[in-house]
Every structure is written in structure tokens, then in C-alpha cells.
Design an enzyme around this catalytic site. Sequence first.
Site, PDB file in Angstrom:
ATOM      1  CG  ASN A   9      36.833  25.616 -31.044  1.00 11.00           C
ATOM      2  OD1 ASN A   9      37.057  26.518 -30.226  1.00 11.00           O
ATOM      3  ND2 ASN A   9      35.762  25.623 -31.825  1.00 11.00           N
ATOM      4  CD  GLU A 167      34.147  22.176 -36.889  1.00  8.15           C
ATOM      5  OE1 GLU A 167      34.702  21.444 -36.070  1.00  8.15           O
ATOM      6  OE2 GLU A 167      33.718  23.307 -36.614  1.00  8.15           O
ATOM      7  CB  SER A 213      30.407  14.379 -32.210  1.00  5.07           C
ATOM      8  OG  SER A 213      29.403  15.281 -31.768  1.00  5.07           O
ATOM      9  N   GLY A 235      34.328  19.358 -27.722  1.00  3.92           N
ATOM     10  CA  GLY A 235      34.121  18.746 -26.404  1.00  3.92           C
ATOM     11  C   GLY A 235      35.271  17.875 -25.907  1.00  3.92           C
TER      12      GLY A 235
HETATM   13  P1  PGA Z   1      32.492  19.060 -30.918  1.00  2.56           P
HETATM   14  O1  PGA Z   1      32.845  20.507 -31.536  1.00  2.56           O
HETATM   15  O2  PGA Z   1      33.731  18.214 -31.067  1.00  2.56           O
HETATM   16  O3  PGA Z   1      32.138  19.338 -29.498  1.00  2.56           O
HETATM   17  O4  PGA Z   1      31.352  18.512 -31.713  1.00  2.56           O
HETATM   18  C1  PGA Z   1      33.589  20.617 -32.711  1.00  2.56           C
HETATM   19  C2  PGA Z   1      33.716  22.059 -33.100  1.00  2.56           C
HETATM   20  O5  PGA Z   1      32.766  22.824 -32.895  1.00  2.56           O
HETATM   21  O6  PGA Z   1      34.761  22.487 -33.627  1.00  2.56           O
END
Ligand code: PGA
Length: 254
Positions: A9, A167, A213, A235
Site C-alpha cells: 500500500n 491491521e 509495520s 512503509g
Molecule cells: P505500515 O503500514 O507497514 O507502514 O505500518 C501498513 C498499512 O497501513 O497498510
Amino acid sequence: MRKFVIAGNWKMYKTNAEAEQLTEAIKGKTTSIEKTQIIICPPATALETVSSIVKDCEIAVGAQNMYWESQGAFTGEISSEMIKSTGATYVIIGHSERRQYFYDTDETVNKKTLYALQTNLNPIICIGESLEQREEGITKDILNDQLEGALKSISAEQMIRLIIAYEPIWAIGTGKTATPEQAQDVHAFIRTKLQSLFNAATSNSVILQYGGSVKPTNAYDLLKQNDIDGALVGGACLEAESFSEIIKAAESLS
Ligand code: PGA
């Protein structure tokens, strides 16, 4: 057997020129991937650019949001038909950032999901609890309500086309990941809930992704869990190197 599905994403990152560069780099680093489904979810402005680069390989493309009508006076929104016309085949629905900043609710998530299914776009529905909710001990109640709300009026045949991404909000972009045990516990709960809403065969077929994360350093241990079939990566998907390492962790477990 469920296959691993790793989705990136991109959120509101990458101009078209940057999207082209990143997609080419991801494609270059994943030529040996055969068993893992890769999905790239760029901003709407780059859907067509990304789709055109991956059209000769197995990488799929998804949007990050959609509206539940085919067209009309809805300034700033995009429809499922518009998304599909770019070559994309997936759409993320109800990401916690959309719920938090752009008023997505269980009801609008349901409307979007039904419309995506009706128009043959595959939804990735996001659910997850906040830190306060986890600390209060109501994580499963929250997820229960989010699942019931999002999946209202959906048939078992439609359900197998859906991906559910768990999530935890406290793990998104914070560097704090749920432990593999915490994530597995919730994923098992989601699968049991799907069994009660649909049936055992359906619940066993649905892909459940973990998000929050996910990095090359923790991907393997998360993906090794019985009920975790993939990851929704934020990220770490903005660099071809880290995204492809996560994909390779999934492939090594296939
Ligand atoms: P992150 O985002 O890997 O940066 O924590 C995950 C997401 O929002 O789908």
C-alpha cells in the site's frame, strides 16, 4: 491450500515518474517468484502507469479506495469501473486511515465492498483495533462488529474473492508490530468468525493478511503462523529492496 498474498500500500507516495521507477525495480527483483501473489496499490494517479509495466507478469495492481456508484456528481471520487479501466483488479477498502480521516464506516465499507464484488473488483477489507481498545480488552468485540458490518449481505461465493487484512491501528507506521502470537490469535479468531458467518470451507479458503509495520526482519515469523496468509505492507513497500525481501520470505514458506 491458500497461497501467500503480499500487497504493498503506497498510500499518498510516488509521482508517476517515481511510480514507474519503483515498479520496474520491484519487477526486476521478483522475477523468480512463482507461488506468491504480489499486489501493488499505488495512488489512483499511478494505477495506469503501474498496470502497464506489470501487464506481462503476474504482479497485480489495486486501488486504495473507491466509491459505490458507477458515475455521478461525486467530486473527487473514483468508481470501480474507472479503477478496472486502468488494468487494476483489486481495491483496498476501509483502511484505518480512511476510517480515521475520511469518514469510512462499517456501513460505507459494506457498500463499497458490495459494489466492488458486483463489478468484479477484488476487495481487500481492512479491520483493526486501536491501542485504547486493545488495552480495554475489547479487540475481538471490535473486530467482530467490523466483520459483521463489512460483510453484510455478502454470499459465501463472493466471500472467497475477498481478502481480509487485520491491521492493528497501533502497529501502523509506528514500528511496533504485533507479535506473531498476538497476530495469530486474532487471525484464528477471524477465521472462526468467518466460519460462523459462512461455512468451514469458505473460512478455510479466505486469505487473511496481517498489516502493521511488516518489515523484512519480522515478515518470516509472522507469515509462518497458521492463519496468516500474507501481508499488507506500508512503509517497507516504498523501497523495492525491502518489499521484495518480504515477498521472498513468503515464497520461502510456500
Ligand atoms: P505500515 O503500514 O507497514 O507502514 O505500518 C501498513 C498499512 O497501513 O497498510
